[in-house]
Design an enzyme around this catalytic site. Structure first.
Site, short mmCIF file in Angstrom:
data_model
loop_
_atom_site.label_atom_id
_atom_site.label_comp_id
_atom_site.label_asym_id
_atom_site.label_seq_id
_atom_site.Cartn_x
_atom_site.Cartn_y
_atom_site.Cartn_z
N HIS A 64 0.93 -1.22 -0.13
CA HIS A 64 -0.01 0.03 -0.01
C HIS A 64 0.96 1.22 -0.06
O HIS A 64 0.31 2.36 -0.65
CB HIS A 64 -1.00 0.12 1.39
N ASP A 157 -5.89 -0.57 -7.67
CA ASP A 157 -5.37 -1.70 -6.34
C ASP A 157 -6.52 -2.51 -7.02
O ASP A 157 -7.67 -2.93 -5.97
CB ASP A 157 -5.93 -0.76 -5.11
#
Lengths: 296, 296
Positions: A64, A157
């Site tokens: 992340h 993502d």
């Protein structure tokens, strides 16, 4: 809860990682995919979608932080951010650690959000409640095509280029992303394993290069992802993502998303591709020759 | 030749990699260790010492190039090089791709050299026959203590800090290495997995820091090594190893050791440690907390 021993994705190129697992906490079939939550021995809880590991509590930072901080710190003033996918909330939490004004997230599967909130709440850390955040449950590809909104940073993502997310790695999608970026905007997509998904990796990079003036793959290390070496691609018409622009990263140190992987030096270093990748060859060409896969 | 399915080292922190194996080609017990050669499905032949994978034909470049080219290109004029260990000959071959005048190699176990020559001959590629190379079968720790010879670069290409090679990670050994370096000399040792051998990793770095003025860990990616992320440490009294000094790396492109991993940008990038390692914490602290291992 059943004792299930080991979790592994199917081997690729005669290579496989396994994680010791204490128990399966949850299993559910959504309209889109099978969702499984595992309690691992050492890596915290793990979220699987259709058998592919998406994140663990322990090593999610390396993913992340590199997906989010690289574009947000390479852009001089990111105000409006779009996240496609990312239902576990980890990307949203990291984006909100920056002084952005609005983050729109479009996730196709409400069950991913719901189960992540229930089983891995630390990943989002309350990010969905932030007044700057809006979550739409819907098709990200279609949303980008249809929206009139424009963004400074767009992030994908998603699951890997192989499978249901393949539209997110296509030229038509990239064209609509380009349209949805403000001038000077940056697009970053997760881009799979350059080691074990080399063909898909190059196809994604090639598709990006058909649409964007500047495409820069970069790397991170996610031990629980197949092959450990993981890639992103940053794309734009006119902005280099290769280094942070200033000292804004210091504000992250005091945020709810204190980096455990990202540093400005790591940011710059992540764009240094090994010689064979730089030459558009597989990372270890002999691996693909041995498997009878074309390597050129 | 027996079909044996999968090879794996024992799991660490509930994490394990496996390689599909076609057959075991050779097994032999030397006075020092058990030597096994495997024929893997996709990674070429693999050399094991006491069950620990030392090298595969496919991904050895990411290890040897970073062990060798980083110090040899950070040193302005390396003439005399000492290699401790490295019986497979891969390091020697890569050193000889540079215009050095002498390379002394001290390997404790002749059976490693003999079996590598027989089963993985491409690793050394005839390097032991080079007139600049001398091989001594003997104890590297004792040799460094007793020799009057001085070197520009000293390399340790050994098994891991855990086990029989532990003397190669000790303060007394590092002191004798310091004495055996010419002024401006560089020492590099392989340093194990910062992910899965975090305690040994920090102990080795700490020991180096007791002896050398400058200690710089750096990283590479070796898919078949436990945890994939692999480390070296460069140590010296007065020389930065952090970037190549000039364009000498171009001569490697035409050598018998054309880099498939090393580039000058990768050289510099390899010193960028993830934030937690930089802060002398484990790469993923929660991993070690979960395992009940002290992480500070």
């Amino acid at each position: 809860m059943t004792e299930i021993g080991w979790f592994a994705e199917p081997p690729r190129f005669g290579f496989q990682q396994r994680l010791a697992v204490r128990s399966e906490l949850h299993r559910e079939r959504s309209p889109y995919q099978e969702i499984v939550v595992l309690d691992t021995e050492n890596w915290g809880r793990a979220l699987l979608l259709d058998g592919a590991l998406q994140t663990t509590e322990v090593d999610q930072a390396a993913y992340h932080e590199m997906l989010v901080h690289v574009p947000l710190l390479a852009h001089p003033r990111p105000e409006r951010v779009l996240i496609i996918g990312g239902g576990d909330g980890g990307s949203l939490r990291h984006v909100l650690a920056h002084p952005v004004s609005r983050v729109l997230q479009v996730e196709i599967d409400e069950a991913v959000v719901r189960n992540s909130q229930r089983w891995l709440p630390a990943l989002s850390g309350g990010a969905f409640d932030d007044p700057r955040a809006e979550l739409i449950i819907g098709d990200g590809v279609r949303h980008v095509q249809e929206t009139a909104e424009r963004f400074d940073v767009i992030l994908v993502d998603s699951t890997d280029p192989v499978g249901p997310a393949s539209d997110l790695f296509s030229v038509p999608f990239y064209r609509s992303v380009r349209e949805a970026l403000r001038p000077g905007g940056l697009f970053v997509t997760q881009c799979g394993s350059p080691l074990l998904m080399a063909d898909e990796w190059r196809e994604a990079i090639d598709a990006l290069r058909q649409v964007f003036a500047s495409v820069d793959p970069y790397l991170t290390l996610v031990p629980t992802y197949p092959g450990v070496i993981w890639s992103f691609a940053a794309a734009s018409m006119n902005r280099s993502p290769r280094m942070p622009l200033d000292d804004r990263w210091r504000t992250l140190l005091a945020s709810a998303a204190t980096p455990s992987y990202y540093t400005p030096e790591v940011h710059r270093a992540s764009f240094a591709l090994p010689a064979s990748l730089l030459a558009d060859r597989p990372l270890f060409p002999a691996l693909h020759e041995a498997a009878g896969v074309a390597s050129s």
